[in-house]
Motif scaffolding. Structure first.
Motif, PDB file in Angstrom:
ATOM      1  N   SER A   1      14.707  -4.668  -2.948  1.00 51.32           N
ATOM      2  CA  SER A   1      15.174  -6.011  -3.318  1.00 51.32           C
ATOM      3  C   SER A   1      14.861  -6.397  -4.764  1.00 51.32           C
ATOM      4  CB  SER A   1      14.556  -7.048  -2.374  1.00 51.32           C
ATOM      5  OG  SER A   1      13.145  -7.020  -2.476  1.00 51.32           O
ATOM      6  N   GLY A   2      13.915  -5.704  -5.404  1.00 55.57           N
ATOM      7  CA  GLY A   2      13.649  -5.970  -6.811  1.00 55.57           C
ATOM      8  C   GLY A   2      12.590  -7.019  -7.078  1.00 55.57           C
ATOM      9  N   HIS A   3      11.709  -7.304  -6.113  1.00 53.40           N
ATOM     10  CA  HIS A   3      10.643  -8.253  -6.416  1.00 53.40           C
ATOM     11  C   HIS A   3       9.386  -7.518  -6.885  1.00 53.40           C
ATOM     12  CE1 HIS A   3      10.046  -7.755  -1.891  1.00 53.40           C
ATOM     13  NE2 HIS A   3       8.905  -7.332  -2.394  1.00 53.40           N
ATOM     14  N   TRP A   4       8.391  -8.289  -7.302  1.00 50.02           N
ATOM     15  CA  TRP A   4       7.148  -7.718  -7.814  1.00 50.02           C
ATOM     16  C   TRP A   4       6.127  -7.617  -6.688  1.00 50.02           C
ATOM     17  CZ3 TRP A   4       6.237 -10.882 -12.971  1.00 50.02           C
ATOM     18  CH2 TRP A   4       7.270 -10.552 -13.874  1.00 50.02           C
ATOM     19  N   VAL A   5       5.372  -6.522  -6.693  1.00 49.27           N
ATOM     20  CA  VAL A   5       4.312  -6.295  -5.719  1.00 49.27           C
ATOM     21  C   VAL A   5       3.001  -6.141  -6.478  1.00 49.27           C
ATOM     22  CG1 VAL A   5       3.407  -4.757  -3.934  1.00 49.27           C
ATOM     23  CG2 VAL A   5       5.869  -5.206  -4.069  1.00 49.27           C
ATOM     24  N   PHE A   6       1.979  -6.840  -6.034  1.00 49.44           N
ATOM     25  CA  PHE A   6       0.667  -6.764  -6.670  1.00 49.44           C
ATOM     26  C   PHE A   6      -0.364  -6.302  -5.645  1.00 49.44           C
ATOM     27  CE2 PHE A   6      -3.194  -9.293  -8.297  1.00 49.44           C
ATOM     28  CZ  PHE A   6      -3.622  -8.221  -9.081  1.00 49.44           C
ATOM     29  N   LEU A   7      -0.920  -5.105  -5.855  1.00 46.79           N
ATOM     30  CA  LEU A   7      -1.977  -4.570  -5.001  1.00 46.79           C
ATOM     31  C   LEU A   7      -3.303  -4.760  -5.731  1.00 46.79           C
ATOM     32  CD1 LEU A   7      -0.311  -1.249  -3.768  1.00 46.79           C
ATOM     33  CD2 LEU A   7      -0.113  -3.557  -2.822  1.00 46.79           C
ATOM     34  N   ALA A   8      -4.064  -5.759  -5.294  1.00 47.66           N
ATOM     35  CA  ALA A   8      -5.310  -6.115  -5.983  1.00 47.66           C
ATOM     36  C   ALA A   8      -6.493  -5.335  -5.419  1.00 47.66           C
ATOM     37  CB  ALA A   8      -5.562  -7.617  -5.850  1.00 47.66           C
ATOM     38  N   ASN A   9      -7.450  -5.068  -6.298  1.00 47.82           N
ATOM     39  CA  ASN A   9      -8.722  -4.441  -5.911  1.00 47.82           C
ATOM     40  C   ASN A   9      -8.527  -3.057  -5.289  1.00 47.82           C
ATOM     41  OD1 ASN A   9     -10.030  -6.826  -6.731  1.00 47.82           O
ATOM     42  ND2 ASN A   9      -9.794  -7.728  -4.695  1.00 47.82           N
ATOM     43  N   CYS A  10      -7.845  -2.195  -6.021  1.00 52.19           N
ATOM     44  CA  CYS A  10      -7.614  -0.828  -5.523  1.00 52.19           C
ATOM     45  C   CYS A  10      -8.921  -0.068  -5.311  1.00 52.19           C
ATOM     46  CB  CYS A  10      -6.724  -0.057  -6.506  1.00 52.19           C
ATOM     47  SG  CYS A  10      -5.031  -0.674  -6.600  1.00 52.19           S
ATOM     48  N   HIS A  11      -9.973  -0.445  -6.030  1.00 56.16           N
ATOM     49  CA  HIS A  11     -11.251   0.258  -5.906  1.00 56.16           C
ATOM     50  C   HIS A  11     -11.892   0.059  -4.532  1.00 56.16           C
ATOM     51  CE1 HIS A  11     -11.977  -3.847  -7.329  1.00 56.16           C
ATOM     52  NE2 HIS A  11     -13.137  -3.791  -6.719  1.00 56.16           N
ATOM     53  N   LEU A  12     -11.385  -0.891  -3.741  1.00 56.03           N
ATOM     54  CA  LEU A  12     -11.927  -1.113  -2.403  1.00 56.03           C
ATOM     55  C   LEU A  12     -11.282  -0.209  -1.356  1.00 56.03           C
ATOM     56  CD1 LEU A  12     -12.186  -5.030  -2.361  1.00 56.03           C
ATOM     57  CD2 LEU A  12     -13.927  -3.337  -2.977  1.00 56.03           C
ATOM     58  N   MET A  13     -10.266   0.568  -1.763  1.00 60.85           N
ATOM     59  CA  MET A  13      -9.620   1.513  -0.841  1.00 60.85           C
ATOM     60  C   MET A  13      -9.459   2.870  -1.516  1.00 60.85           C
ATOM     61  SD  MET A  13      -6.729  -0.509   1.389  1.00 60.85           S
ATOM     62  CE  MET A  13      -6.316   0.980   2.278  1.00 60.85           C
ATOM     63  N   LEU A  14     -10.561   3.416  -1.991  1.00 58.67           N
ATOM     64  CA  LEU A  14     -10.511   4.686  -2.725  1.00 58.67           C
ATOM     65  C   LEU A  14      -9.969   5.822  -1.863  1.00 58.67           C
ATOM     66  CD1 LEU A  14     -13.918   4.517  -4.644  1.00 58.67           C
ATOM     67  CD2 LEU A  14     -11.630   4.265  -5.614  1.00 58.67           C
ATOM     68  N   SER A  15     -10.247   5.784  -0.564  1.00 61.47           N
ATOM     69  CA  SER A  15      -9.794   6.869   0.312  1.00 61.47           C
ATOM     70  C   SER A  15      -8.272   6.883   0.462  1.00 61.47           C
ATOM     71  CB  SER A  15     -10.444   6.733   1.693  1.00 61.47           C
ATOM     72  OG  SER A  15     -10.090   5.497   2.294  1.00 61.47           O
ATOM     73  N   TRP A  16      -7.616   5.723   0.208  1.00 62.38           N
ATOM     74  CA  TRP A  16      -6.160   5.635   0.351  1.00 62.38           C
ATOM     75  C   TRP A  16      -5.436   5.901  -0.969  1.00 62.38           C
ATOM     76  CZ3 TRP A  16      -2.582   1.633  -1.269  1.00 62.38           C
ATOM     77  CH2 TRP A  16      -1.306   1.770  -0.738  1.00 62.38           C
ATOM     78  N   LEU A  17      -6.161   5.929  -2.071  1.00 64.46           N
ATOM     79  CA  LEU A  17      -5.517   6.060  -3.384  1.00 64.46           C
ATOM     80  C   LEU A  17      -4.749   7.377  -3.556  1.00 64.46           C
ATOM     81  CD1 LEU A  17      -8.004   4.361  -5.877  1.00 64.46           C
ATOM     82  CD2 LEU A  17      -6.023   3.422  -4.670  1.00 64.46           C
ATOM     83  N   PRO A  18      -5.189   8.531  -2.978  1.00 60.21           N
ATOM     84  CA  PRO A  18      -4.333   9.734  -3.074  1.00 60.21           C
ATOM     85  C   PRO A  18      -2.954   9.529  -2.448  1.00 60.21           C
ATOM     86  CG  PRO A  18      -6.567  10.364  -2.473  1.00 60.21           C
ATOM     87  CD  PRO A  18      -6.515   8.855  -2.424  1.00 60.21           C
ATOM     88  N   THR A  19      -2.895   8.764  -1.353  1.00 61.21           N
ATOM     89  CA  THR A  19      -1.593   8.445  -0.755  1.00 61.21           C
ATOM     90  C   THR A  19      -0.777   7.560  -1.686  1.00 61.21           C
ATOM     91  OG1 THR A  19      -2.574   8.563   1.458  1.00 61.21           O
ATOM     92  CG2 THR A  19      -0.457   7.427   1.255  1.00 61.21           C
TER      93      THR A  19
END
Length: 267
Positions: free
Chosen positions: A65-83
């Motif tokens: 749809s072209g909207h903006w997505v903001f994923l805050a505090n990525c450091h709190l999910m380090l195990s998911w960051l490779p995905t």
């Protein structure tokens, strides 16, 4: 000064836009305001346990749809960051909508994916040093619509000014280390945003300004939720009583008028 609109215009929908967070920095309000100005839907979420499926669905919908997505505090999910890294690397093949932007925020961390950093546009936001620059920054983040949204405009605008002053004082005390606070607290823009919503709601709900309720909700619930030391809590309440939640005084009115005149002059 970080010019977010230029960042958006010079980036592509396949590039992540990464905020490297410093103490007291929270870009959520800036992004929401910019998205509103550009008439683009803004969908933020704070990452944490169990948020991965929701974050993936936000990105999938945003690419369509072209909207903006903001994923805050990525450091709190380090195990998911490779995905997340695999998803971002696949953006060019997904052919996302040209208006789509993925915003990320994280504190500096050695386990943050290098490929995402290399592909993305990196930014950092730090609160300005000094009482006046902090106060000016907070006031500049207030839109004209928000400034005039409360039914009781005069008390709201005066108390909003003093709330910004109160928040700036709390931030400035940190530079004195243990002389400022016994324990360092990470007050940020989310605190003043919450306090402003409380101020607006209670002024609209009551005929008279509910001073005691505002004092308690802002000092004890909003800012006090971060404070663990009894002496720091006492200091916080004293500041709020002197600077913010008290009967409007002539000094407050003069300070507010002078600040507004200076702001108007600088435009």
């Amino acid at each position: 000064v970080l010019k977010l609109l230029e960042v958006v215009e010079t980036s592509t929908s396949s590039q992540p836009l990464i905020f490297v967070l410093s103490t007291g920095a929270d870009p959520t309000n800036m992004l929401r305001q910019l998205a509103g100005e550009q008439k683009i839907e803004f969908r933020p979420t704070a990452l944490g346990q169990g948020q991965a499926p929701y974050a993936i669905s936000l990105m999938d919908e945003g690419k369509r749809s072209g909207h903006w997505v903001f994923l805050a505090n990525c450091h709190l999910m380090l195990s998911w960051l490779p995905t997340l890294e695999k998803i971002i690397m696949g953006f060019p093949d997904d052919n996302p909508h040209p208006d789509f932007r993925l915003w990320l925020s994280s504190v500096p961390h050695p386990n943050f994916p290098i490929a995402v950093l290399q592909k993305g546009v990196k930014m950092t936001t730090e609160p300005p040093k000094g009482l006046k620059p902090n106060l000016t920054r907070l006031y500049n983040n207030i839109s004209e619509e928000k400034f005039n949204m409360c039914e009781k405009r005069v008390p709201y605008q005066r108390l909003l000014f003093s709330l910004c002053f109160f928040h700036s004082v709390l931030l400035e005390r940190r530079k004195f280390l243990t002389l400022g606070w016994n324990i360092p607290y990470e007050f940020n823009d989310s605190d003043i945003d919450t306090a402003e919503l409380i101020l607006n709601h209670y002024l609209n709900a009551y005929e008279e300004v509910p001073w005691e309720a505002l004092r308690y909700l802002i000092a004890e619930a909003t800012y006090g939720g971060r404070v663990t030391d009894d002496w720091d809590r006492r200091l916080l309440n004293v500041y709020l009583s002197l600077i913010h939640i008290s009967e409007p005084t002539r000094l407050l009115s003069i300070s507010y008028a002078v600040f507004c005149l200076k702001k108007k002059k600088n435009k």
